[in-house]
Scaffold this active site. Structure first.
Site, PDB file in Angstrom:
ATOM      1  CG  HIS A  50      -1.733  -1.265   1.345  1.00  0.00           C
ATOM      2  ND1 HIS A  50      -2.661  -1.714   0.431  1.00  0.00           N
ATOM      3  CD2 HIS A  50      -1.668  -2.214   2.310  1.00  0.00           C
ATOM      4  CE1 HIS A  50      -3.143  -2.871   0.832  1.00  0.00           C
ATOM      5  NE2 HIS A  50      -2.546  -3.207   1.969  1.00  0.00           N
ATOM      6  CB  CYS A  51       2.251   3.474  -1.620  1.00  0.00           C
ATOM      7  SG  CYS A  51       1.883   2.985  -3.308  1.00  0.00           S
ATOM      8  CB  CYS A  52       2.847   2.628   3.837  1.00  0.00           C
ATOM      9  SG  CYS A  52       1.834   1.182   4.147  1.00  0.00           S
TER      10      CYS A  52
END
Length: 111
Positions: free
Chosen positions: A59-61
């Site tokens: 999730h792009c984290c």
């Protein structure tokens, strides 16, 4: 209300691990989770086959995933267009997915 109900349903499933704030007001409309012993992509596929769309991955984290020592999670997101009925369906699919994998990938009829 939707997020609150989803959290209640996840709490009923011991294999479900939910990440994030425990208070609904601090969380918003997102519930990130894993099911113990399953890869999030397998969870996503199982949910998809039952008509529930969840996102899976990092999730792009990536820094948070590294801190939590996770490779990925599944994520259910709720917004104005979602209904309580859809959240109840999410809960049923969660139970069905856990049950399926506990039975070694066999449906209850085959188990």
């Amino acid at each position: 209300e939707l997020t609150s109900r989803a959290l209640e349903l996840f709490a009923l499933e011991p294999e479900a691990v939910v990440y994030g704030p425990t208070g609904v007001k601090s969380r918003g409309g997102i519930v990130s989770f894993n099911i113990a012993g399953l890869h999030s992509h397998d969870v996503g596929t199982a949910f998809d086959l039952s008509g529930i769309a969840v996102r899976v991955g990092h999730h792009c984290c990536q820094p948070l995933m590294t801190k939590l020592k996770l490779g990925s999670t599944a994520r259910a997101s709720f917004y104005l267009y979602n209904t309580l009925e859809e959240v109840e369906t999410l809960g049923r699919v969660l139970r069905k997915t856990v049950s399926f994998f506990k039975a070694g990938g066999k449906t209850p009829v085959e188990a």
